[in-house]
Write an enzyme that holds these catalytic residues in place. Sequence first.
Site, PDB file in Angstrom:
ATOM      1  CE  LYS B  78      86.871  40.728  22.600  1.00 57.83           C
ATOM      2  NZ  LYS B  78      88.529  40.846  22.333  1.00 57.83           N
ATOM      3  CB  SER B 153      89.936  37.257  22.358  1.00 57.21           C
ATOM      4  OG  SER B 153      90.090  38.464  22.451  1.00 57.21           O
ATOM      5  CB  SER B 177      92.188  39.915  20.183  1.00 58.50           C
ATOM      6  OG  SER B 177      92.895  38.814  20.912  1.00 58.50           O
TER       7      SER B 177
END
Lengths: 476, 490
Positions: B78, B153, B177
Amino acid sequence: MSYRGYEAVIGIEIHVQLSTQSKIFCSDSTNFDAGDNENTSPVSVGMPGTLPVINRKAVEYSIKTGLALGCDIRRKSVFARKNYFYPDLPKGYQISQYDQPLCENGSITFKVDGVEKTVSITRAHMEEDAGKSNHHGDYTLINYNRAGIPLLEVVSGPDIRSPAEAAEYGRTIRQIVRYLDVCDGNLEEGSMRCDCNVSVRKVGAPNFGTKVEIKNINSFRFVEKAIEFEIERQIDAVERGEKIIQETRLWDPDKNRTFSMRTKEDAQDYRYFPDPDLLPLIVSDAMVEQYRKELPELPIARAKRFQEEHALPEYDAGVLTMEKDLADFYEEAAKQSNNFKASSNWVMTEVLRELKDANKSIKDSPIKPKQLGQMIAMIDKGTISGKIAKTVFQEMWQSGKDPEVIIKEKGLVQISDPAAIEKIVEEVLAANAKNVEEYKSGKKNVFGFFVGAVMKASKGQANPELVNKILQEKLK
Amino acid sequence: MDLTFASITDIAEAVKSKKISAKEVAQHFAKRIEALDGKLNSFTTKNELFLQEAEAVDARIAKGEDVGPLAGVPFGIKEMFCTKGLKTTAGSKILENFIPPYDATVVARLKAAGVVVMGKLNQDEFAMGSSNETSFFGATRNPWNLDCVPGGSSGGSAAAQAARLVAGTLGTDTGGSIRQPASFCGIVGVKPTYGRVSRYGVIAYASSLDQAGPMVSTVQDAALTLEVISGFDKHDSTTTQRAVPTWSKNLKTDIKGMKIGLMKEYLSSSLHPDVQKTVENSVESLKKMGAEIVEVSVPLSEFAVPVYYLVAASEASSNLARYDGVKYGHRAEFKNLSAVELENFYGKTRGEGFGKEVKRRIMLGTYCLSSGYYDAYYNKAGQVRRLIMNEYLEAFKKCDVILSPVTTAPAFKIGERISDPLAMYLNDIFTTSTNLAGLPGMSVPFGLSQEGLPIGVQLTAGHFEEQKMLNVALALETASPVKGKNPHVI
């Protein structure tokens, strides 16, 4: 102290730079001589994702300072973020302590013009320093070497009443942190920075006046002058019927005055909150006790002991305890010589004078305290005279050799053999028959001439007492 | 071995036993990324050096060195994680060209365990969002339905994993997330106990809530990856000194006698019928496998969303202050820059650099922390947070693991909720309280909606009880009606 019917109320905040090897939240060096931005890492410049980790040594130094200032040490203190924007503040917040500081409720006592004064210490909290902005006309360069340097902010109560008290308060704090060896106390290099809060009120008035903060004063002499100026300025203003504006001022040492930097209207909302990256700082009882045990004897206690146990005058005790290294030097010399007053005299006069002339600190003295003590003991034993001692001292200062070695090498041993002295006396008297007659005819002041002549003939090595005694006998 | 659908565990075994080289594995996945990511937009930066990394792993194996449990496994990371020499943007324009000089601790641990980093994965800007639509680099699409969001996210991680563009990914979870996008994309996502995994080098959103975790295809892979990244880090004082258990070796499907808590509050909330059905099915499966179902209650979880947004926004407003254009990242252009213009400088730089959602939360957080409001908002939120944690501790006296939905509904359409931030925030209703209490939580795929979108169920355990949670998850995985189902779009 009253000024034209007014009283000054002064509180001082001193930032003490802790002399750790590495920064407060990372392992960057704290070396003062490093090149621009040399002492930085992702942590100290606040790179994304980096986290602070507390430096154990900085905690130790802070606790020791807190203990020396008579503070309570919080077993659980909390680091908070003080949020504001400035280019030299890399993270956009400063890690400090807010409502739960490490040290609280202390006090220190010192003397001003012979009068004892106690000032309360409201709190002493840990924080990190910011970097340094160097403004060059239309651009600014930033050096982050200072960013993350550990500081302990010592905050006094509003107990100080005169510029002299303020300066002495500052010197006392400086003396204490130097005793503890947690800060070098160098104001010029920024190792200590002083902010003074000053207000005035009519003598006897119940409430404080509006306070003005004078920031970043870099000597205690300037602290005194700045406060002096500020008291007069504020009284003048009040007398003229003006309102004092709450503001931050700076001291201009060239013009001998303070000037306004910013008013309270520009004041920031720092939005303090506990730093979630650092767990509360937990200090165990064992840690506090350990540090308490390691505390050196502090200057005031030590001066008192020198007066009581060594029977030194208050003045001597005060001078000798100004710095820990000096007090240590004296005490070791005294232990060796076993003559407290003589040791004090030699240290206060000869040693301090030579150091001053050579611009050296006591740590760099070429004469070691043990050597000085040995020399003093030799005077007391009569091995050398006080006069020879001066020569020996000079020789020790030059060569660093032990007094015994110097005496042997230079043949400076005092002649205390009565027979040897008698022989010299007889020779002197024989060579000066005319003066002997004069003396015997009543001109007693010629005696001094004989003493001088004998000392000269013995190259200063004759024991003066014996010389006196034998001369008197011979001249009967 | 079908590399595309192979588990991390199988790939690592094959590479270590030289059945296949790390290089071949990396090339296989690189081809998939080339072919498919155009549809998904899950990658933001590809690692140009991935082949060298793979060859280095092969060289170590050739020399007989122990390369670690993830030898040659291609991973996607990420954007929130700093990667040395590889762009790290947090999905924001303000860090558009930021190349960190260091690896996040978890990335360093993955690399040490033999992982090959294929690139960086898209996310909501600074992890603020539940749909991946707030990314400066454009929305990521859900591989099960390209019109839908992958969740957020960590949406890039979830999409890349679900589409098998990599064998494993890393996400971060501040209020759900990891778990929410894992549920939306039909993969396994674990948020460990707060303090289990180092946050050093993970770009901070809300420090007291953020935790990194694996987003992978199987429970076994999750356990293995978690083992690699967990453990004390001297660069992060909030990490625990506790030893890391060997979860992957202790995994078992036998959950006989285990007590599974069903939260009263969840049962009474209005759920999408497909989500409702999935949760009911999972409960039935657990019962069949011998688990005991008990009702528990965490009444204050009603306030989890507002408390979460107060805490997260407050911490974020401070954490994001460092993006000021002075040291790195985006800097607004000025003709005459002088000290007088400092405020303008900050204003313009940050105004240009941050997106709408980030600005919204910075404003909210700044307000919450400002003098006069601190006690009413941040401080009060902290108090409620502690009470929520206490209620959880009480609940875990009655059960081993709590089962609940991850979200109220399956993945929604791109653009459907972006103009209604409040509706978006309420999306996090089942996930945020776990972060507030610092508990471990995970999402396991267990159903498909009528429209063919994945639905996961959430498991939450007591502090440092990851093993219990993973065991229940393994049991569910074994019984899962969607086991082996993959997105047909790609």
